[in-house]
Design an enzyme around this catalytic site. Structure first.
Site, mmCIF file in Angstrom:
data_model
loop_
_atom_site.group_PDB
_atom_site.id
_atom_site.type_symbol
_atom_site.label_atom_id
_atom_site.label_comp_id
_atom_site.label_asym_id
_atom_site.label_seq_id
_atom_site.Cartn_x
_atom_site.Cartn_y
_atom_site.Cartn_z
ATOM 1 N N GLU A 148 -6.374 -7.864 0.154
ATOM 2 C CA GLU A 148 -6.980 -7.598 1.505
ATOM 3 C C GLU A 148 -8.659 -7.582 1.341
ATOM 4 O O GLU A 148 -8.892 -6.476 0.372
ATOM 5 C CB GLU A 148 -6.480 -6.609 2.209
ATOM 6 C CG GLU A 148 -5.139 -6.802 2.625
ATOM 7 C CD GLU A 148 -4.530 -5.631 3.362
ATOM 8 O OE1 GLU A 148 -5.307 -4.710 3.814
ATOM 9 O OE2 GLU A 148 -3.252 -5.515 3.532
ATOM 10 N N GLU B 109 0.826 -1.133 -0.063
ATOM 11 C CA GLU B 109 -0.050 0.043 -0.005
ATOM 12 C C GLU B 109 0.635 1.238 0.005
ATOM 13 O O GLU B 109 0.660 2.225 1.008
ATOM 14 C CB GLU B 109 -1.173 -0.007 1.310
ATOM 15 C CG GLU B 109 -2.034 -1.110 1.035
ATOM 16 C CD GLU B 109 -2.938 -0.993 2.292
ATOM 17 O OE1 GLU B 109 -2.747 -0.234 3.207
ATOM 18 O OE2 GLU B 109 -3.930 -1.671 2.228
#
EC number: 3.2.1.58
Length: 831
Positions: free
Chosen positions: A703, A598
């Site tokens: 995720e 991320e």
């Protein structure tokens, strides 16, 4: 220069000392015709003898006496003449120009005093007798005998006669009309002025000397016995001492304390004729040193006692610490104990081993099994072998890749059919990279400043290593991986961070211990046929400023003055781990190699991130990594990736993380609408981005969650509120839930124990999770976030699986998009 007679008087060697002791009292009068001033001596050093041996009488003049002829007057036979002559001399002295006004006044007063004394004597007063008694006591106290007193008296009388002659000579010179005398007076005017100044200085010196002698005399008197006559003894001590009074202290006069009273009864506490006090008082008896007051001596005793106590405490503490260290060392070296101390889990594999098998240089380090929390499933045979600069300590030398997690998945030693068979995996978040919402217990009990792993390890200090290693060893165990396989899971994404490999010394993170547990986790995955996705979750400088990157706050990776430095450190990290995991033992099990988790490309320079991604991918592939290389979408809209990195290194996977709870337009949807949103929107979006012709290409969802609220504790950072209940932002109470208008949104039910969940609520949660699984299986597959949490059941795949709101088998869900959405009965919309 003083004459010889003066010198003899000064040292008490005058021939008058041999005269008879019984003589009539006499006074000596200087002849009127004596005007000799050759005796004048202007050198003060030569006149100093006049005050070295005795004190001058108050009526003495400072003028010098002559040594010329003098006549003798018997004061007993001619008292009237003596008195009249004395008075005339005083009058002439007062009239003399060589006498200062202050001297004249003192002479006048002194003379008056003599007259009063003579009057008292003539009246038969007892004063003379008392005076003689005092003088007698003084002589006795000072230890003077009669011969010394008579000698001193003779010297005093001689000085008086000499001074009187000099005064008369001065007066005669100034009164004479003779020219020689007048000129001598004029010529000696300066000498007279100098003489007056010297007289005044001598007055001051005599006054100081008198005060000093008086003080010394008072001190000597205090040391002499106050009792004369009958001897006295101390009263015996009472049987009961009054409260607050010392039993051993004796308060007495100096005479009794010196112990010279023959009948004195005294308890020994420094009193009596003991040598220490005797020497002290004998030194003080001559006035050479003051007696230290008792309270000052007591103060020094107290100071000495305190210092002694402090020294004793320091010695005791040092001995205790030394013994503790020795005890720890002895415990560590105990080859049969199986553990270094009471801390830790199972260390039975150390039984029968000798700690000395570990080199001294490695003892106490991360390579020493006696320092580990537990040794379960670790090879405890010491080795200093490294690959890529990383230790292989703890690994077994053999492995087995023939295991498959279930019958639908090929074993590890067979290729996984990516693209044709979806990944069904879970994350083990919060294990090697901490997150406050996954393990809130690690962050409880501190101030709000402890918000991430950086601040937590800073707070823990020296205790951080033990605290975190215990967490690594116990939070997720081998049984968890067995359960994953049982639940139909076939992949595991393992978040870990750079401090497992190469932290800086000035960083507080626990260094390298998590590396050993990463290797053990991979071996657990191997044991149950689970393929691994390596996920570098925290990188130097923080790539997103979020708490799960290790340090919440600023983004310093590829950003700011040191951005390039941090980016280079992250490449060095990949240099090490890519070489290590390029070994043959990892080629079958590590099938996805992540570059970075991320990176926040909404704030970072997109071009810099893309360039770094290409560099990192090429680096790890050059070092032998054959696994697929995963990179994150950076939170950009997926449509933007249709044109970015299309011509990058081969074997890349785009990783996207999808959550509805962080989007205020999606979180407010009711239960059924959320399922519809996933099936109607995400299915098409994921399918498109996964296409190399219409989107970017191979895409995985790294995720996602079944949670439809942001109610989990610490989910939005430590201590921060929720969007759901309107407590997310200070000053903004806007609720984001289906019943926000009624302001009935509640987190209570979502955060309740799963055993309290209604069947309708469980059905919704399961259906919502399965809809997302279906959407992501339209691409390369999914990894649920996360496998295990302490208190957030909707984020825990394990909790949902065990409590019936996750599919019994991941590969066999009950709901697929396109099926009718089941009824959730009377499930309220406020949770």
């Amino acid at each position: 220069m003083p004459s010889q007679s003066r010198s003899r008087d000064r040292y008490g060697r005058d021939s008058d000392r041999d005269r008879s002791r019984v003589q009539p009292r006499r006074r000596y009068h200087v002849s009127e015709d004596d005007d000799d001033d050759d005796d004048f001596d202007d050198n003060p050093r030569d006149r100093r003898y006049r005050r070295d041996g005795y004190r001058r009488a108050p009526v003495d003049s400072r003028a010098y006496d002559s040594h010329d002829d003098y006549e003798v007057v018997d004061v007993e036979e001619e008292p009237r003449r003596y008195r009249s002559d004395t008075e005339r001399r005083r009058e002439r002295a007062r009239a003399s120009p060589g006498t200062s006004p202050r001297k004249r006044e003192r002479t006048r007063d002194s003379g008056g005093g003599h007259r009063r004394r003579r009057t008292e004597e003539s009246d038969g007063s007892q004063a003379p007798q008392a005076h003689r008694d005092r003088r007698s006591r003084t002589r006795r106290d000072r230890g003077l005998d009669d011969e010394d007193l008579e000698d001193a008296a003779r010297r005093l009388r001689r000085r008086e006669r000499e001074r009187e002659r000099e005064r008369r000579a001065e007066t005669s010179k100034h009164k004479s009309t003779d020219s020689s005398n007048s000129s001598a007076g004029l010529l000696n005017a300066n000498a007279l002025a100098k003489l007056r100044a010297q007289h005044e200085e001598l007055d001051r010196q005599e006054q100081r000397r008198a005060e000093k002698e008086a003080k010394a005399e008072r001190k000597r008197r205090r040391k002499r016995p106050a009792v004369e006559g009958q001897m006295r003894t101390l009263d015996p001590f009472p049987d009961e001492v009054p409260r607050g009074q010392s039993k051993g202290r004796i308060v007495s006069g100096a005479y009794l304390e010196e112990g010279r009273a023959p009948d004195m009864e005294v308890r020994l506490r420094g009193g009596g004729r003991g040598p220490p006090r005797e020497r002290r008082w004998e030194k003080d008896s001559d006035g050479s040193a003051p007696l230290t007051p008792f309270w000052k001596r007591k103060k020094w005793w107290w100071i000495g006692a305190i210092v002694l106590v402090i020294v004793v405490i320091i010695i005791v503490v040092a001995v205790v610490v030394s013994n503790n260290k020795k005890s720890d060392s002895d415990s560590d070296s105990d080859s049969n104990s199986g553990s270094s101390d009471s801390w830790g889990g199972d260390k039975s594999s150390l039984n029968g081993l000798d700690h000395d098998s570990i080199p001294k240089s490695a003892q106490g380090t991360v390579l020493d099994p006696w320092t580990w929390y537990e040794t379960t499933d670790f090879n405890v045979t010491y080795t200093d072998e490294t690959v890529g600069g990383l230790s292989v300590m703890g690994l077994n030398s053999t492995w087995d890749d023939s295991v498959a997690p279930n019958e639908n998945v090929p074993p590890l030693n067979k290729p996984f059919p990516y693209g044709s068979q979806p990944i069904r995996g879970v994350n083990i978040g919060g294990l090697l990279s901490l997150e406050p919402f996954i393990t809130p217990s690690l962050f409880e009990g501190y101030s709000s400043d402890v918000v991430d792993e950086y601040t937590l390890t800073t707070k823990l200090g020296d205790n951080a290593a033990r605290k975190l290693e215990e967490h690594y060893a116990t939070f997720i165990t081998e049984q968890d991986f067995a359960d994953m396989a049982e639940a139909g899971i076939d992949h595991v994404r393992i978040p870990f961070s750079y401090w497992a490999v190469n932290p800086r010394e000035d960083e507080p993170y626990v260094a390298k211990i998590s590396w050993r547990y990463l290797l053990r986790v991979i071996e657990y995955c191997r044991k149950y046929g689970l393929r691994v996705n390596l996920d570098p979750h925290g990188m130097p400088g923080s790539q997103n400023g979020m708490n799960h990157s290790g340090r919440q706050g600023s983004i310093r990776w590829l950003n700011g003055d040191d951005g390039d430095t941090y980016a280079q450190r992250s490449l060095e990290f990949h240099e090490k781990i890519s070489k290590f995991f390029a070994q043959d033992r990892y080629k079958n099990i590590i099938t996805i190699y992540g570059l970075i988790n991320e990176p926040y490309m909404l704030s970072l320079d997109v071009e810099k991130v893309l360039n770094w991604t290409v560099t990192a991918a090429e680096l790890v592939q050059k070092n032998g990594i054959t696994a697929k290389i995963a990179f994150h979408d950076g939170f950009l809209n997926l449509s933007k990736w249709k044109t970015m990195l299309k011509n990058g290194p081969s074997n890349l996977l785009l990783d996207t993380h999808q959550y509805t709870i962080y989007n205020v337009a999606q979180i407010v949807l009711n239960h059924t609408a959320k399922v519809n949103f996933v099936c109607n929107d995400w299915v098409g979006m994921i399918g498109e981005i996964n296409s190399t012709s219409e989107g970017w290409g191979p895409t995985i969802c790294g995720e996602f969650t079944q949670a439809d609220t942001d109610c989990a504790k610490n989910l939005n950072n430590v201590g921060r509120g929720t969007r759901w209940e309107g407590t997310y932002s200070e000053g903004d109470s806007t609720m984001y839930c289906p019943t926000a208008e009624q302001r009935t949104c509640s987190c209570t039910e979502a955060n309740a124990d799963p055993s309290e969940y209604s069947d309708d609520y469980k059905l919704f949660l399961k259906t919502y999770a399965e809809a997302q699984m279906y959407a992501f299986e339209q691409a390369q597959g999914w990894f649920y976030w996360t496998w295990h949490t302490e208190s957030a059941p909707q984020w825990s795949y394990k909790t949902g699986w065990k409590n019936g709101f996750m599919p019994a088998k991941a590969y066999n869900p009950d709901y697929k998009c396109g099926d009718d959405i089941p009824s959730f009965g009377n499930l309220p919309e406020y949770y």
